[in-house]
Design a protein around this motif. Structure first.
Motif, PDB file in Angstrom:
ATOM      1  N   ILE A 181       0.816  -1.212   0.000  1.00  0.00           N
ATOM      2  CA  ILE A 181       0.000   0.000   0.000  1.00  0.00           C
ATOM      3  C   ILE A 181       0.852   1.266   0.000  1.00  0.00           C
ATOM      4  CG2 ILE A 181      -1.990  -1.010   1.179  1.00  0.00           C
ATOM      5  CD1 ILE A 181      -0.816   0.480   3.736  1.00  0.00           C
ATOM      6  N   LYS A 182       0.199   2.358  -0.306  1.00  0.00           N
ATOM      7  CA  LYS A 182       0.771   3.683  -0.094  1.00  0.00           C
ATOM      8  C   LYS A 182      -0.374   4.642   0.188  1.00  0.00           C
ATOM      9  CE  LYS A 182       0.851   5.326  -4.857  1.00  0.00           C
ATOM     10  NZ  LYS A 182       1.624   5.927  -5.916  1.00  0.00           N
ATOM     11  N   LEU A 183      -0.037   5.724   0.855  1.00  0.00           N
ATOM     12  CA  LEU A 183      -1.041   6.762   1.089  1.00  0.00           C
ATOM     13  C   LEU A 183      -1.149   7.597  -0.173  1.00  0.00           C
ATOM     14  CD1 LEU A 183      -0.156   7.884   4.733  1.00  0.00           C
ATOM     15  CD2 LEU A 183      -1.894   6.260   3.977  1.00  0.00           C
ATOM     16  N   THR A 184      -2.335   8.095  -0.452  1.00  0.00           N
ATOM     17  CA  THR A 184      -2.561   8.845  -1.687  1.00  0.00           C
ATOM     18  C   THR A 184      -2.322  10.337  -1.487  1.00  0.00           C
ATOM     19  OG1 THR A 184      -4.923   9.057  -1.202  1.00  0.00           O
ATOM     20  CG2 THR A 184      -4.256   7.156  -2.520  1.00  0.00           C
ATOM     21  N   GLY A 185      -2.179  11.016  -2.596  1.00  0.00           N
ATOM     22  CA  GLY A 185      -2.069  12.478  -2.592  1.00  0.00           C
ATOM     23  C   GLY A 185      -0.914  12.987  -1.760  1.00  0.00           C
ATOM     24  N   MET A 186      -1.139  14.115  -1.093  1.00  0.00           N
ATOM     25  CA  MET A 186      -0.107  14.746  -0.275  1.00  0.00           C
ATOM     26  C   MET A 186       0.336  13.857   0.889  1.00  0.00           C
ATOM     27  SD  MET A 186       0.691  17.625  -1.588  1.00  0.00           S
ATOM     28  CE  MET A 186       1.451  18.572  -0.283  1.00  0.00           C
ATOM     29  N   MET A 187      -0.532  12.932   1.313  1.00  0.00           N
ATOM     30  CA  MET A 187      -0.201  12.047   2.434  1.00  0.00           C
ATOM     31  C   MET A 187       0.831  10.995   2.036  1.00  0.00           C
ATOM     32  SD  MET A 187      -1.839  13.393   4.837  1.00  0.00           S
ATOM     33  CE  MET A 187      -1.549  12.214   6.130  1.00  0.00           C
ATOM     34  N   GLY A 188       1.089  10.845   0.736  1.00  0.00           N
ATOM     35  CA  GLY A 188       2.034   9.844   0.249  1.00  0.00           C
ATOM     36  C   GLY A 188       3.394   9.914   0.914  1.00  0.00           C
ATOM     37  N   MET A 189       3.815  11.125   1.288  1.00  0.00           N
ATOM     38  CA  MET A 189       5.130  11.275   1.904  1.00  0.00           C
ATOM     39  C   MET A 189       5.196  10.647   3.295  1.00  0.00           C
ATOM     40  SD  MET A 189       5.284  15.299   2.807  1.00  0.00           S
ATOM     41  CE  MET A 189       3.805  16.122   2.281  1.00  0.00           C
ATOM     42  N   PHE A 190       4.043  10.314   3.886  1.00  0.00           N
ATOM     43  CA  PHE A 190       4.016   9.705   5.214  1.00  0.00           C
ATOM     44  C   PHE A 190       3.896   8.183   5.175  1.00  0.00           C
ATOM     45  CE2 PHE A 190       2.260  14.022   5.799  1.00  0.00           C
ATOM     46  CZ  PHE A 190       3.244  14.518   6.643  1.00  0.00           C
ATOM     47  N   THR A 191       3.895   7.593   3.968  1.00  0.00           N
ATOM     48  CA  THR A 191       3.734   6.142   3.835  1.00  0.00           C
ATOM     49  C   THR A 191       4.764   5.398   4.683  1.00  0.00           C
ATOM     50  OG1 THR A 191       2.762   6.333   1.622  1.00  0.00           O
ATOM     51  CG2 THR A 191       3.705   4.204   2.207  1.00  0.00           C
ATOM     52  N   GLY A 192       6.020   5.808   4.615  1.00  0.00           N
ATOM     53  CA  GLY A 192       7.074   5.141   5.383  1.00  0.00           C
ATOM     54  C   GLY A 192       6.847   5.232   6.875  1.00  0.00           C
ATOM     55  N   MET A 193       6.334   6.372   7.319  1.00  0.00           N
ATOM     56  CA  MET A 193       6.100   6.578   8.749  1.00  0.00           C
ATOM     57  C   MET A 193       4.988   5.679   9.283  1.00  0.00           C
ATOM     58  SD  MET A 193       6.468  10.721   8.928  1.00  0.00           S
ATOM     59  CE  MET A 193       5.745  10.826  10.540  1.00  0.00           C
ATOM     60  N   ILE A 194       3.974   5.423   8.470  1.00  0.00           N
ATOM     61  CA  ILE A 194       2.864   4.609   8.959  1.00  0.00           C
ATOM     62  C   ILE A 194       3.134   3.111   8.807  1.00  0.00           C
ATOM     63  CG2 ILE A 194       1.155   6.403   8.535  1.00  0.00           C
ATOM     64  CD1 ILE A 194       0.175   4.206   6.314  1.00  0.00           C
ATOM     65  N   LYS A 195       4.194   2.761   8.074  1.00  0.00           N
ATOM     66  CA  LYS A 195       4.502   1.344   7.842  1.00  0.00           C
ATOM     67  C   LYS A 195       4.665   0.603   9.174  1.00  0.00           C
ATOM     68  CE  LYS A 195       7.639  -1.752   5.432  1.00  0.00           C
ATOM     69  NZ  LYS A 195       8.740  -1.891   4.500  1.00  0.00           N
ATOM     70  N   LYS A 196       5.415   1.173  10.112  1.00  0.00           N
ATOM     71  CA  LYS A 196       5.631   0.531  11.415  1.00  0.00           C
ATOM     72  C   LYS A 196       4.304   0.378  12.170  1.00  0.00           C
ATOM     73  CE  LYS A 196       9.531   2.733  12.754  1.00  0.00           C
ATOM     74  NZ  LYS A 196      10.365   3.413  13.714  1.00  0.00           N
ATOM     75  N   HIS A 197       3.476   1.402  12.076  1.00  0.00           N
ATOM     76  CA  HIS A 197       2.180   1.395  12.753  1.00  0.00           C
ATOM     77  C   HIS A 197       1.281   0.283  12.190  1.00  0.00           C
ATOM     78  CE1 HIS A 197      -1.125   3.094  15.035  1.00  0.00           C
ATOM     79  NE2 HIS A 197      -1.863   3.067  13.948  1.00  0.00           N
ATOM     80  N   ILE A 198       1.253   0.146  10.878  1.00  0.00           N
ATOM     81  CA  ILE A 198       0.434  -0.885  10.237  1.00  0.00           C
ATOM     82  C   ILE A 198       0.969  -2.272  10.573  1.00  0.00           C
ATOM     83  CG2 ILE A 198      -0.258  -1.884   8.008  1.00  0.00           C
ATOM     84  CD1 ILE A 198      -0.507   1.014   6.978  1.00  0.00           C
ATOM     85  N   LYS A 199       2.303  -2.424  10.571  1.00  0.00           N
ATOM     86  CA  LYS A 199       2.896  -3.723  10.906  1.00  0.00           C
ATOM     87  C   LYS A 199       2.530  -4.113  12.336  1.00  0.00           C
ATOM     88  CE  LYS A 199       6.858  -6.602  10.815  1.00  0.00           C
ATOM     89  NZ  LYS A 199       8.194  -6.900  10.758  1.00  0.00           N
ATOM     90  N   SER A 200       2.652  -3.181  13.256  1.00  0.00           N
ATOM     91  CA  SER A 200       2.320  -3.436  14.656  1.00  0.00           C
ATOM     92  C   SER A 200       0.843  -3.801  14.806  1.00  0.00           C
ATOM     93  CB  SER A 200       2.658  -2.189  15.484  1.00  0.00           C
ATOM     94  OG  SER A 200       2.111  -2.287  16.757  1.00  0.00           O
ATOM     95  N   GLY A 201      -0.031  -3.066  14.143  1.00  0.00           N
ATOM     96  CA  GLY A 201      -1.472  -3.352  14.180  1.00  0.00           C
ATOM     97  C   GLY A 201      -1.796  -4.706  13.583  1.00  0.00           C
ATOM     98  N   THR A 202      -1.064  -5.081  12.527  1.00  0.00           N
ATOM     99  CA  THR A 202      -1.279  -6.378  11.882  1.00  0.00           C
ATOM    100  C   THR A 202      -0.845  -7.506  12.816  1.00  0.00           C
ATOM    101  OG1 THR A 202      -1.013  -5.395   9.695  1.00  0.00           O
ATOM    102  CG2 THR A 202      -0.734  -7.781   9.840  1.00  0.00           C
ATOM    103  N   GLU A 203       0.303  -7.338  13.471  1.00  0.00           N
ATOM    104  CA  GLU A 203       0.772  -8.348  14.424  1.00  0.00           C
ATOM    105  C   GLU A 203      -0.242  -8.528  15.551  1.00  0.00           C
ATOM    106  OE1 GLU A 203       4.560  -6.607  15.358  1.00  0.00           O
ATOM    107  OE2 GLU A 203       5.570  -7.656  13.705  1.00  0.00           O
ATOM    108  N   GLN A 204      -0.769  -7.418  16.053  1.00  0.00           N
ATOM    109  CA  GLN A 204      -1.762  -7.458  17.131  1.00  0.00           C
ATOM    110  C   GLN A 204      -3.031  -8.188  16.659  1.00  0.00           C
ATOM    111  OE1 GLN A 204      -4.746  -5.103  17.070  1.00  0.00           O
ATOM    112  NE2 GLN A 204      -5.486  -6.458  18.668  1.00  0.00           N
ATOM    113  N   ALA A 205      -3.494  -7.862  15.449  1.00  0.00           N
ATOM    114  CA  ALA A 205      -4.707  -8.482  14.903  1.00  0.00           C
ATOM    115  C   ALA A 205      -4.521  -9.986  14.718  1.00  0.00           C
ATOM    116  CB  ALA A 205      -5.081  -7.833  13.571  1.00  0.00           C
ATOM    117  N   MET A 206      -3.395 -10.366  14.160  1.00  0.00           N
ATOM    118  CA  MET A 206      -3.154 -11.788  13.885  1.00  0.00           C
ATOM    119  C   MET A 206      -3.039 -12.578  15.200  1.00  0.00           C
ATOM    120  SD  MET A 206      -2.230 -12.007  10.259  1.00  0.00           S
ATOM    121  CE  MET A 206      -0.895 -13.082  10.175  1.00  0.00           C
ATOM    122  N   ASN A 207      -2.418 -11.992  16.206  1.00  0.00           N
ATOM    123  CA  ASN A 207      -2.326 -12.667  17.503  1.00  0.00           C
ATOM    124  C   ASN A 207      -3.693 -12.757  18.176  1.00  0.00           C
ATOM    125  OD1 ASN A 207       0.407 -13.551  17.757  1.00  0.00           O
ATOM    126  ND2 ASN A 207       1.003 -11.414  17.884  1.00  0.00           N
TER     127      ASN A 207
END
Length: 138
Positions: A104-130
């Motif tokens: 995934i990537k964030l669209t529009g002007m938010m695209g520059m924050f894609t890298g910053m949210i990657k850790k957040h999404i990974k952490s949320g995914t780990e929590q969901a899967m557990n």
């Protein structure tokens, strides 16, 4: 694009894992990043829906394809997220590996924050899967 992959081994057959993960209306119970789900249409195994994500309560449109006992493919079609999330079941004997892959990537002007949210999404995914694993194995 941010690519994220998380796997968890569940002591249960694929049928039992599928019962839980394929109930996509129940997604907010496990996936804390998904606040609300509203189905727009359903045609066989394809569901078009609007989800409200925790990131600034943004609404996104998804086309979700269910491939029974194999995978759930959620394609983001409109909103702040562009890309896909795939939840796959990999059976092996009496256990199942549950794997989630984001591309995934964030669209529009938010695209520059894609890298910053990657850790957040990974952490949320780990929590969901557990959480899913704990629900199935209890």
């Amino acid at each position: 694009m941010a690519t994220i992959e998380v796997k968890v081994q569940i002591k249960a057959p694929a049928e039992k894992v599928w019962e839980i993960v394929s109930d996509i209306d129940n997604e907010p119970k496990f996936w804390k990043g998904t606040k609300e789900v509203k189905n727009i249409s359903k045609n066989d195994n394809i569901i078009n829906r609007e989800i409200t994500i925790a990131f600034r309560d943004q609404k996104c449109m998804q086309e979700v394809t269910l491939v029974p006992k194999e995978r759930i493919h959620a394609k983001f079609t409109k909103g702040i997220i562009n890309g896909e999330k795939i939840v796959s079941l990999i059976p092996k004997g009496d256990t199942t590996t549950l794997q989630t892959t984001w591309d995934i990537k964030l669209t529009g002007m938010m695209g520059m924050f894609t890298g910053m949210i990657k850790k957040h999404i990974k952490s949320g995914t780990e929590q969901a899967m557990n959480s899913i694993k704990n629900e199935i194995e209890r």
